[in-house]
Scaffold this motif. Structure first.
Motif, PDB file in Angstrom:
ATOM      1  N   GLU A 164       4.826  -5.546  -1.411  1.00 57.26           N
ATOM      2  CA  GLU A 164       3.495  -5.830  -1.919  1.00 57.26           C
ATOM      3  C   GLU A 164       2.520  -5.289  -0.880  1.00 57.26           C
ATOM      4  OE1 GLU A 164       1.628  -9.517  -4.043  1.00 57.26           O
ATOM      5  OE2 GLU A 164       1.496  -9.832  -1.877  1.00 57.26           O
ATOM      6  N   ALA A 165       1.592  -4.467  -1.331  1.00 58.26           N
ATOM      7  CA  ALA A 165       0.591  -3.898  -0.430  1.00 58.26           C
ATOM      8  C   ALA A 165      -0.715  -4.664  -0.602  1.00 58.26           C
ATOM      9  CB  ALA A 165       0.387  -2.422  -0.736  1.00 58.26           C
ATOM     10  N   ARG A 166      -1.199  -5.262   0.494  1.00 63.40           N
ATOM     11  CA  ARG A 166      -2.423  -6.057   0.461  1.00 63.40           C
ATOM     12  C   ARG A 166      -3.527  -5.290   1.180  1.00 63.40           C
ATOM     13  NH1 ARG A 166       0.511 -11.734   2.336  1.00 63.40           N
ATOM     14  NH2 ARG A 166       1.927 -11.878   0.524  1.00 63.40           N
ATOM     15  N   ILE A 167      -4.512  -4.871   0.417  1.00 63.73           N
ATOM     16  CA  ILE A 167      -5.570  -3.998   0.943  1.00 63.73           C
ATOM     17  C   ILE A 167      -6.455  -4.746   1.942  1.00 63.73           C
ATOM     18  CG2 ILE A 167      -7.643  -2.698   0.294  1.00 63.73           C
ATOM     19  CD1 ILE A 167      -6.210  -2.171  -2.423  1.00 63.73           C
ATOM     20  N   PHE A 168      -6.757  -4.077   3.072  1.00 66.65           N
ATOM     21  CA  PHE A 168      -7.678  -4.673   4.039  1.00 66.65           C
ATOM     22  C   PHE A 168      -8.754  -3.698   4.504  1.00 66.65           C
ATOM     23  CE2 PHE A 168      -4.276  -2.922   6.670  1.00 66.65           C
ATOM     24  CZ  PHE A 168      -4.965  -2.345   7.756  1.00 66.65           C
ATOM     25  N   ILE A 191      -5.301  -0.349  13.495  1.00 71.77           N
ATOM     26  CA  ILE A 191      -5.572  -1.471  12.607  1.00 71.77           C
ATOM     27  C   ILE A 191      -7.017  -1.945  12.784  1.00 71.77           C
ATOM     28  CG2 ILE A 191      -5.002  -3.862  12.011  1.00 71.77           C
ATOM     29  CD1 ILE A 191      -2.875  -1.829  11.171  1.00 71.77           C
ATOM     30  N   GLU A 192      -7.440  -2.093  14.025  1.00 71.46           N
ATOM     31  CA  GLU A 192      -8.805  -2.531  14.313  1.00 71.46           C
ATOM     32  C   GLU A 192      -9.818  -1.500  13.839  1.00 71.46           C
ATOM     33  OE1 GLU A 192      -9.635  -5.592  15.307  1.00 71.46           O
ATOM     34  OE2 GLU A 192      -7.465  -5.893  15.049  1.00 71.46           O
ATOM     35  N   TYR A 193      -9.491  -0.226  14.028  1.00 76.84           N
ATOM     36  CA  TYR A 193     -10.381   0.844  13.563  1.00 76.84           C
ATOM     37  C   TYR A 193     -10.551   0.783  12.045  1.00 76.84           C
ATOM     38  CZ  TYR A 193     -11.739   5.418  11.815  1.00 76.84           C
ATOM     39  OH  TYR A 193     -12.352   6.425  11.103  1.00 76.84           O
ATOM     40  N   TYR A 194      -9.431   0.636  11.323  1.00 80.02           N
ATOM     41  CA  TYR A 194      -9.496   0.580   9.864  1.00 80.02           C
ATOM     42  C   TYR A 194     -10.333  -0.600   9.388  1.00 80.02           C
ATOM     43  CZ  TYR A 194      -5.713   4.041   9.841  1.00 80.02           C
ATOM     44  OH  TYR A 194      -4.966   5.175  10.021  1.00 80.02           O
ATOM     45  N   LYS A 195     -10.187  -1.731  10.052  1.00 81.29           N
ATOM     46  CA  LYS A 195     -10.974  -2.909   9.676  1.00 81.29           C
ATOM     47  C   LYS A 195     -12.468  -2.646   9.843  1.00 81.29           C
ATOM     48  CE  LYS A 195      -7.487  -6.411  10.887  1.00 81.29           C
ATOM     49  NZ  LYS A 195      -7.160  -7.501  11.844  1.00 81.29           N
ATOM     50  N   ASN A 207      -1.254 -10.614  11.942  1.00 79.99           N
ATOM     51  CA  ASN A 207      -0.134  -9.872  12.537  1.00 79.99           C
ATOM     52  C   ASN A 207       0.415  -8.856  11.525  1.00 79.99           C
ATOM     53  OD1 ASN A 207       1.885  -9.045  14.263  1.00 79.99           O
ATOM     54  ND2 ASN A 207       3.254 -10.737  13.733  1.00 79.99           N
ATOM     55  N   ILE A 208      -0.189  -7.669  11.531  1.00 82.21           N
ATOM     56  CA  ILE A 208       0.225  -6.608  10.617  1.00 82.21           C
ATOM     57  C   ILE A 208       1.266  -5.730  11.304  1.00 82.21           C
ATOM     58  CG2 ILE A 208      -0.537  -4.575   9.322  1.00 82.21           C
ATOM     59  CD1 ILE A 208      -3.254  -5.903   9.021  1.00 82.21           C
ATOM     60  N   LYS A 209       2.421  -5.576  10.672  1.00 80.30           N
ATOM     61  CA  LYS A 209       3.511  -4.814  11.286  1.00 80.30           C
ATOM     62  C   LYS A 209       3.741  -3.443  10.651  1.00 80.30           C
ATOM     63  CE  LYS A 209       6.007  -8.982  12.711  1.00 80.30           C
ATOM     64  NZ  LYS A 209       7.276  -9.755  12.606  1.00 80.30           N
ATOM     65  N   ILE A 233      -7.664   4.127   1.403  1.00 78.07           N
ATOM     66  CA  ILE A 233      -7.387   2.743   1.028  1.00 78.07           C
ATOM     67  C   ILE A 233      -6.199   2.314   1.901  1.00 78.07           C
ATOM     68  CG2 ILE A 233      -6.854   1.163  -0.853  1.00 78.07           C
ATOM     69  CD1 ILE A 233      -9.457   2.890  -1.201  1.00 78.07           C
ATOM     70  N   VAL A 234      -6.410   1.344   2.768  1.00 80.52           N
ATOM     71  CA  VAL A 234      -5.379   0.953   3.733  1.00 80.52           C
ATOM     72  C   VAL A 234      -4.904  -0.469   3.415  1.00 80.52           C
ATOM     73  CG1 VAL A 234      -4.770   0.847   6.177  1.00 80.52           C
ATOM     74  CG2 VAL A 234      -6.666   2.323   5.437  1.00 80.52           C
ATOM     75  N   ALA A 235      -3.578  -0.631   3.394  1.00 81.82           N
ATOM     76  CA  ALA A 235      -3.015  -1.922   2.990  1.00 81.82           C
ATOM     77  C   ALA A 235      -1.863  -2.348   3.886  1.00 81.82           C
ATOM     78  CB  ALA A 235      -2.531  -1.851   1.537  1.00 81.82           C
ATOM     79  N   ASN A 236      -1.770  -3.642   4.064  1.00 80.25           N
ATOM     80  CA  ASN A 236      -0.665  -4.267   4.789  1.00 80.25           C
ATOM     81  C   ASN A 236       0.548  -4.311   3.878  1.00 80.25           C
ATOM     82  OD1 ASN A 236       0.895  -5.828   6.491  1.00 80.25           O
ATOM     83  ND2 ASN A 236      -0.176  -7.752   6.052  1.00 80.25           N
ATOM     84  N   LEU A 237       1.701  -3.841   4.371  1.00 79.48           N
ATOM     85  CA  LEU A 237       2.921  -3.827   3.566  1.00 79.48           C
ATOM     86  C   LEU A 237       3.759  -5.075   3.857  1.00 79.48           C
ATOM     87  CD1 LEU A 237       4.266  -0.139   3.626  1.00 79.48           C
ATOM     88  CD2 LEU A 237       3.395  -1.412   1.664  1.00 79.48           C
ATOM     89  N   ILE A 238       3.970  -5.850   2.810  1.00 76.57           N
ATOM     90  CA  ILE A 238       4.772  -7.066   2.929  1.00 76.57           C
ATOM     91  C   ILE A 238       6.048  -6.885   2.115  1.00 76.57           C
ATOM     92  CG2 ILE A 238       4.849  -9.549   2.594  1.00 76.57           C
ATOM     93  CD1 ILE A 238       2.691  -8.674   4.562  1.00 76.57           C
TER      94      ILE A 238
END
Length: 240
Positions: A164-168, A191-195, A207-209, A233-238
């Motif tokens: 599941e990709a959660r967009i941030f 990660i900080e740059y994208y935010k 905690n994005i891995k 579009i950047v997303a955290n992969l779970i």
């Protein structure tokens, strides 16, 4: 003088006729490729994907997909959009102008150039922003907050596991500017740059891995032809 004017008018009409014929040919060719791409994708979905009634979850026939093309390494689905495509592993942007079955088509495919897609900490997935709304055209809609809120999650399927990709982060920026901004950053700093780059402040896990970054052409603030801008579009992969 009158004769020269007549010749000029005839020449102008001839040139305009040629330009018109070429424009019609290009338009018809594009329409043909749009239809062929859509039909082949629809057929692939019918032949390789099954929705199980009891769970409404997808079951993908990876053996069948690999028999068509071993470069098919994943599938992306963003519900209630046109984005429902196989992802191809690419080395030299071959799939920028070829379909998943290796036929030349200006629609291209959805592809990644990562060496270890979805195993790497960051996987970048590319697709065209097509005028007919296919491929990654819907990504531009993420700069609309209502669309973002209703399409916050999407799915990435692979032969070994699903995510599941959660967009941030959602934003548009020049491709060279983006490259320069992130080239010296480690994963945590990216990660900080994208935010910070995001059009909206989106809550996400602390905690994005592993992440996926979707990329397509943007025409916001474009200064070159072809456009030098990209939607990201950047997303955290779970892992599911």
């Amino acid at each position: 003088i009158m004769k020269c004017k007549n010749v000029s008018i005839i020449l102008l009409i001839f040139i305009l006729t040629i330009v018109f014929c070429i424009s019609c040919y290009i338009l018809l060719k594009d329409l043909k490729e749009y239809k062929e791409s859509d039909k082949s994708t629809e057929k692939l979905i019918e032949e390789s994907i099954e929705i199980k009634e009891e769970t409404q979850k997808r079951s993908i026939d990876w053996e069948y997909l690999k028999s068509i093309n071993k470069d098919i390494i994943a599938w992306i689905e963003i519900e209630n959009t046109k984005i429902d495509y196989p992802i191809l592993k690419d080395k030299d942007v071959y799939y920028l102008k070829h379909t998943f079955d290796k036929k030349y088509n200006s629609n291209g495919s959805i592809f990644t150039t990562n060496s270890y897609p979805f195993e790497d900490k960051e996987t970048i997935v590319y697709g065209h922003n097509m005028k007919n709304g296919s491929m990654f055209s819907d990504l531009g809609k993420y700069l609309n907050k209502d669309f973002l809120n209703s399409h916050f999650n999407f799915k990435i399927y692979t032969p070994t596991c699903n995510y599941e990709a959660r967009i941030f982060s959602v934003y548009s920026i020049g491709v060279e500017t983006e490259s320069n901004n992130i080239k010296s950053l480690n994963f945590e700093d990216r990660i900080e740059y994208y935010k910070k780059a995001s059009e909206y402040n989106i809550e996400t896990d602390s905690n994005i891995k592993k992440i996926v970054k979707l990329s397509t052409c943007s025409y916001l603030n474009a200064t070159t032809i072809p456009t030098d801008q990209r939607y990201y579009i950047v997303a955290n992969l779970i892992q599911l």
